[in-house]
Design a protein around this motif. Structure first.
Motif, PDB file in Angstrom:
ATOM      1  N   LEU A 130      36.280  34.055  47.988  1.00 14.12           N
ATOM      2  CA  LEU A 130      36.257  34.001  46.533  1.00 14.12           C
ATOM      3  C   LEU A 130      36.179  35.416  45.950  1.00 14.12           C
ATOM      4  CD1 LEU A 130      36.099  32.245  43.961  1.00 14.12           C
ATOM      5  CD2 LEU A 130      33.612  32.238  44.266  1.00 14.12           C
ATOM      6  N   ARG A 131      35.306  36.239  46.504  1.00 15.34           N
ATOM      7  CA  ARG A 131      35.155  37.624  46.024  1.00 15.34           C
ATOM      8  C   ARG A 131      36.456  38.392  46.219  1.00 15.34           C
ATOM      9  NH1 ARG A 131      31.371  39.022  49.020  1.00 15.34           N
ATOM     10  NH2 ARG A 131      32.520  40.290  50.499  1.00 15.34           N
ATOM     11  N   ARG A 132      37.084  38.241  47.374  1.00 18.55           N
ATOM     12  CA  ARG A 132      38.357  38.934  47.629  1.00 18.55           C
ATOM     13  C   ARG A 132      39.446  38.484  46.658  1.00 18.55           C
ATOM     14  NH1 ARG A 132      37.860  38.546  54.091  1.00 18.55           N
ATOM     15  NH2 ARG A 132      36.666  40.460  54.383  1.00 18.55           N
ATOM     16  N   ALA A 133      39.511  37.180  46.399  1.00 21.84           N
ATOM     17  CA  ALA A 133      40.514  36.667  45.459  1.00 21.84           C
ATOM     18  C   ALA A 133      40.236  37.184  44.051  1.00 21.84           C
ATOM     19  CB  ALA A 133      40.523  35.137  45.475  1.00 21.84           C
ATOM     20  N   ALA A 134      38.982  37.213  43.652  1.00 24.80           N
ATOM     21  CA  ALA A 134      38.626  37.700  42.318  1.00 24.80           C
ATOM     22  C   ALA A 134      38.955  39.187  42.182  1.00 24.80           C
ATOM     23  CB  ALA A 134      37.141  37.443  42.038  1.00 24.80           C
ATOM     24  N   LEU A 135      38.649  39.975  43.207  1.00 27.47           N
ATOM     25  CA  LEU A 135      38.966  41.403  43.169  1.00 27.47           C
ATOM     26  C   LEU A 135      40.473  41.629  43.129  1.00 27.47           C
ATOM     27  CD1 LEU A 135      36.302  42.831  45.636  1.00 27.47           C
ATOM     28  CD2 LEU A 135      36.456  43.254  43.166  1.00 27.47           C
ATOM     29  N   SER A 136      41.203  40.833  43.865  1.00 22.48           N
ATOM     30  CA  SER A 136      42.658  40.933  43.857  1.00 22.48           C
ATOM     31  C   SER A 136      43.204  40.647  42.460  1.00 22.48           C
ATOM     32  CB  SER A 136      43.250  39.962  44.880  1.00 22.48           C
ATOM     33  OG  SER A 136      44.650  39.984  44.833  1.00 22.48           O
ATOM     34  N   LEU A 137      42.674  39.626  41.818  1.00 22.25           N
ATOM     35  CA  LEU A 137      43.098  39.291  40.461  1.00 22.25           C
ATOM     36  C   LEU A 137      42.726  40.407  39.491  1.00 22.25           C
ATOM     37  CD1 LEU A 137      44.296  37.345  38.420  1.00 22.25           C
ATOM     38  CD2 LEU A 137      42.067  36.198  38.325  1.00 22.25           C
ATOM     39  N   ALA A 138      41.528  40.962  39.623  1.00 24.36           N
ATOM     40  CA  ALA A 138      41.089  42.038  38.728  1.00 24.36           C
ATOM     41  C   ALA A 138      41.959  43.269  38.882  1.00 24.36           C
ATOM     42  CB  ALA A 138      39.623  42.380  39.007  1.00 24.36           C
TER      43      ALA A 138
END
Length: 146
Positions: A130-138
């Motif tokens: 989840l953190r990796r996906a959120a950082l990727s989106l950011a």
């Protein structure tokens, strides 16, 4: 009575609801320090990149300049962050103060407990994903025109 969040096909709504729920979790853990999750994040962010201009910091934190200014106000008022002249005289430069570093270190065990209890509840591997996906989106550069 707790009501489940409405099911929506909107990615933005789903992420905002999840973000509010997670922020509430972290805020509860950080409450004894007098910091909100957003404030703790700004202190940690500034510790990593400062001194830095307000605009530069807003960009790194994926915030607009006006929101950044409002978020910084209580931190500067309380002496946790100092805003001084920037390199060119037209900008302001942000610096984490000794008091800010102390408050951040005081809050660290509370933040670590929030991390741990979230991972215990959600699962360590899914939390990492989840953190990796959120950082990727950011970092995606998605914009209003995108």
């Amino acid at each position: 009575m707790d009501h489940p969040a409405p099911v929506s096909a909107c990615h933005c709504l789903a992420l905002r609801q999840a973000s509010r729920r997670l922020t509430q979790h972290y805020d509860q853990h950080l409450a004894p320090t007098g910091l909100r999750t957003s404030q703790y994040g700004l202190l940690r962010g500034l510790a990593r990149v400062g001194p830095i201009s307000i605009n530069g910091f807003a960009e790194i934190m994926v915030m607009d300049r006006t929101t950044m200014g409002r978020a910084l106000h209580p931190l500067t008022r309380d002496g946790l962050i100092a805003a001084g002249p920037g390199r060119d005289g037209r900008t302001r430069s942000l610096t984490l103060t000794a008091a800010g570093r102390d408050r951040m270190e005081e809050a660290l065990p509370f933040w670590e407990r929030a991390q741990r209890t979230f991972e215990d509840s959600y699962g360590a591997a899914p939390a990492t994903d989840l953190r990796r996906a959120a950082l990727s989106l950011a970092r995606s550069g998605l914009s209003a025109a995108g």
